[in-house]
Design an enzyme around this catalytic site. Structure first.
Site, short mmCIF file in Angstrom:
data_model
loop_
_atom_site.label_atom_id
_atom_site.label_comp_id
_atom_site.label_asym_id
_atom_site.label_seq_id
_atom_site.Cartn_x
_atom_site.Cartn_y
_atom_site.Cartn_z
N ASP A 160 16.45 -56.92 -18.57
CA ASP A 160 15.43 -57.16 -17.56
C ASP A 160 15.35 -58.68 -17.38
OD1 ASP A 160 13.05 -56.76 -15.96
OD2 ASP A 160 11.93 -57.52 -17.70
N ASP A 206 12.46 -60.97 -15.49
CA ASP A 206 11.19 -61.66 -15.69
C ASP A 206 10.57 -61.23 -17.02
OD1 ASP A 206 8.73 -63.11 -14.93
OD2 ASP A 206 9.58 -62.93 -12.92
#
Ligand SMILES: [Mg+2]
Length: 306
Positions: free
Chosen positions: A27, A29
């Protein structure tokens, strides 16, 4: 589920852990960066994982950027990347429409991130951008809303110009039962460094789900579509894959559902306290949110990897 602290493993256990996967889904952020700020140490770990032969994909629910824009952000912050290693919901939405053989036009509530990926996939769409409420409702309904009869899908992503006229149009297209309804992701709020609450894509989708009494097909994590798409396009083996994320309700749930190993980093949304609460709970639903492993920050893996 276990939630083992990665740094508590012995050298031998850590080696076994690293050998247990050949593909890394990261992922963005909260793992690699926070907004526009780099998370120190993460680029070195990603580079080291690539160096020892792991495949790395960046998997993000953010629908506002094209893959090219992600690649330039990655290189600006020191992450090796190519277009093929970026799996964003804008791109995956175009993949999904290709997968189902979609031939009509798309009404997009979202940004150019989505329409540019649709263009790249050769899928027709209406324009995005401001569509504000200029007059009263009667004027809007009588004179201003004109529906395009070629529209066969409504895609809802992050849209900073979300408006009443857009809702009227989206909901009216979706009156046709054969009009597809696609939501890029269900994140309720958009991460921001400002002390304000920014509604996320999930909020816009819910609004349109409410007035249409229909449920959107969701593309991003935790929907298993991402898994389907990477198995199909990148020949990934779920048993040899690890998902690294900062949010249990999207990243970890997604990884656990798909049969990946899961690693939570504590540099983003979910706290260790929340993980302990989930572990203590007896519900099966909550157990699906518990990661196999956690680590304070991704960078802490570097001394263990080298
Ligand atoms: Mg995140």
């Amino acid at each position: 589920m276990s939630a083992i602290n990665l740094t508590s493993l012995s050298k031998e256990e850590f080696r076994k852990f690293v050998d247990s996967f050949d593909t890394v889904l990261a992922d963005c952020d909260g793992v690699l960066w926070l907004g526009n700020t780099l998370i120190e140490g993460s680029p070195n770990v990603i580079s080291q994982l690539l160096k020892i032969g792991k495949r790395v994909f960046y998997v993000t629910n953010n629908s506002s950027k094209t893959r090219e824009e992600f690649v330039s952000k990655c290189s600006r912050l020191g992450y090796p990347s190519e277009k093929d290693n970026v799996l964003s919901t804008a791109y995956l939405t175009a993949c999904y429409l290709q997968d189902v053989g979609f031939k009509k036009k798309v009404y997009v509530v979202g940004s150019k991130g989505i329409t540019q990926e649709l263009d790249a996939a050769g899928i027709e769409h209406l324009d995005v951008g401001p569509d504000p409420m200029c007059n009263d409702m009667t004027t809007l309904l009588m004179n201003e809303v004109q529906l395009d009869s070629d529209v066969g899908a409504v895609v809802v992503g992050f849209d900073e110009h979300f408006s009443f006229p857009k809702m009227v149009k989206a909901a009216s297209y979706l009156k046709q039962p054969d009009c597809a309804f696609i939501g890029t992701n269900t994140d309720e709020v958009f991460p921001t460094e400002f002390p304000l609450t920014v509604p996320g894509t999930g909020t816009f989708i819910r609004a349109i789900e409410t007035c249409t009494k229909r449920e959107a097909f969701k593309i991003g994590k935790p929907s298993p579509y991402v898994c389907e798409a990477i198995i199909k396009r990148h020949n990934v083996d779920p048993k040899k894959t690890i998902m690294i994320g900062d949010r249990c309700s999207t990243d970890i749930l997604f990884g656990n559902r798909c049969g990946f190993k899961t690693l939570l980093v504590l540099t983003g949304v979910t706290t260790l306290e929340e993980v302990h609460q989930l572990r203590k709970s007896n519900s099966k639903e909550n157990q699906d949110l518990v990661p196999n492993y956690y680590i304070d920050r991704l960078g802490d893996m570097l001394p263990l990897l080298s």
